[in-house]
Design a protein around this motif. Structure first.
Motif, short mmCIF file in Angstrom:
data_model
loop_
_atom_site.label_atom_id
_atom_site.label_comp_id
_atom_site.label_asym_id
_atom_site.label_seq_id
_atom_site.Cartn_x
_atom_site.Cartn_y
_atom_site.Cartn_z
N ALA A 58 0.82 -1.21 0.00
CA ALA A 58 0.00 0.00 0.00
C ALA A 58 0.86 1.26 0.00
CB ALA A 58 -0.93 0.01 1.21
N GLN A 60 1.04 5.42 0.95
CA GLN A 60 0.43 6.39 1.86
C GLN A 60 0.08 7.66 1.09
OE1 GLN A 60 3.10 6.80 5.29
NE2 GLN A 60 1.61 5.62 6.44
N LYS A 61 -1.02 8.26 1.47
CA LYS A 61 -1.45 9.51 0.85
C LYS A 61 -1.85 10.48 1.94
CE LYS A 61 -5.48 9.76 -1.10
NZ LYS A 61 -6.67 9.53 -1.97
N THR A 63 -4.58 13.49 2.96
CA THR A 63 -5.90 14.05 2.66
C THR A 63 -6.17 15.22 3.60
OG1 THR A 63 -6.74 11.91 1.90
CG2 THR A 63 -8.38 13.56 2.50
N TYR A 147 -16.15 9.49 1.38
CA TYR A 147 -15.73 9.08 2.71
C TYR A 147 -16.91 8.70 3.60
CZ TYR A 147 -11.44 11.28 1.07
OH TYR A 147 -10.34 11.61 0.33
N VAL A 175 -11.98 4.06 5.17
CA VAL A 175 -10.90 4.57 4.33
C VAL A 175 -9.71 5.01 5.17
CG1 VAL A 175 -10.29 6.39 2.68
CG2 VAL A 175 -12.51 5.28 2.52
N HIS A 207 -2.81 8.50 5.45
CA HIS A 207 -3.45 7.18 5.56
C HIS A 207 -3.06 6.35 4.34
CE1 HIS A 207 -6.73 8.32 2.65
NE2 HIS A 207 -6.35 9.53 3.03
N TYR A 208 -3.50 5.12 4.34
CA TYR A 208 -3.10 4.17 3.29
C TYR A 208 -4.09 4.15 2.14
CZ TYR A 208 0.38 2.38 6.54
OH TYR A 208 1.45 2.25 7.38
N SER A 209 -3.55 3.93 0.96
CA SER A 209 -4.37 3.82 -0.24
C SER A 209 -3.96 2.55 -0.98
CB SER A 209 -4.15 5.04 -1.15
OG SER A 209 -4.88 4.89 -2.34
N HIS A 210 -4.86 1.55 -1.00
CA HIS A 210 -4.55 0.28 -1.67
C HIS A 210 -4.72 0.43 -3.18
CE1 HIS A 210 -3.82 -2.13 1.82
NE2 HIS A 210 -4.97 -1.79 2.37
#
Length: 210
Positions: A58, A60-61, A63, A147, A175, A207-210
């Protein structure tokens, strides 16, 4: 040996009790069905385990959010209500020991009729004997957009008369699983008579973005 029979009144009482139980079951089923689900995220223990298994792939991004928090303690429909205080709270200059439960709307703008994007749900309490500072323990529950159903958890200190206050984002769900970040608060309106307030929040989370 004693015998007894159920009269018509008894039958009606039993029937009414059964109907009441059925209504309760239907009501609970409705709540379960109507509960918001996190959009774009599979829920349940197996789904969470699968999600953790993909973490090493994954990315990370970051937001950012901007919204307004409406804390209404007055009127017929308050969104924040007192649930506890100590014997000495009323004598304290900071109302030390005061605790409130909240379900405050989060909106796009500062106006009361502005579009709602979520709720702030949890508790805050006066945790400082010398300064007006609150312990904030709450969730930002998002109810619209991509979200919808996801949450961010806040746990921190809020010295309410400071111009800017920083509080940690310590986690989240949906999310925002394993999210970390900062929520910056600034009061834009406060009524000394009623105690109602509107607070501007700028939130940034990783947070993580798959």
């Amino acid at each position: 040996m004693h015998s007894f029979s159920i009269n018509q009144v008894g039958r009606r009482e039993i029937k009414g009790e059964e109907m009441g139980k059925r209504s309760l079951v239907l009501f609970l089923c409705f709540i379960i069905i109507a509960m918001p689900m996190a959009q774009g995220v599979d829920l349940g223990p197996k789904a969470v385990e699968k999600w953790f298994g993909k973490l090493h792939h994954a990315k990370q991004k970051v937001t950012k959010f901007h919204f307004y928090f409406h804390d209404i303690v007055s009127g017929k429909n308050p969104t924040a209500i007192q649930i506890a205080q100590s014997n000495t709270t009323a004598k304290s200059p900071t109302f030390f020991g005061f605790v409130a439960m909240i379900d405050d709307p989060l909106t796009v703008g500062p106006e009361p009729n502005s579009t709602i994007v979520g709720r702030a749900q949890g508790i805050y309490g006066s945790a400082d004997q010398k300064e007006a500072a609150l312990l904030m323990n709450l969730n930002f529950v998002f109810t619209t957009g991509k979200y919808n159903g996801s949450t961010l958890s806040v746990l921190g200190r809020n010295p309410v008369f400071n111009q800017y206050r920083e509080m940690p984002i310590v986690g989240g769900s949906g999310v925002f699983r394993l999210a970390q970040g900062i929520a910056t608060a600034k009061t834009v309106w406060f009524n000394l008579t009623s105690g109602d307030a509107v607070v501007e929040y700028n939130v940034i989370v990783r947070h993580y973005s798959h």
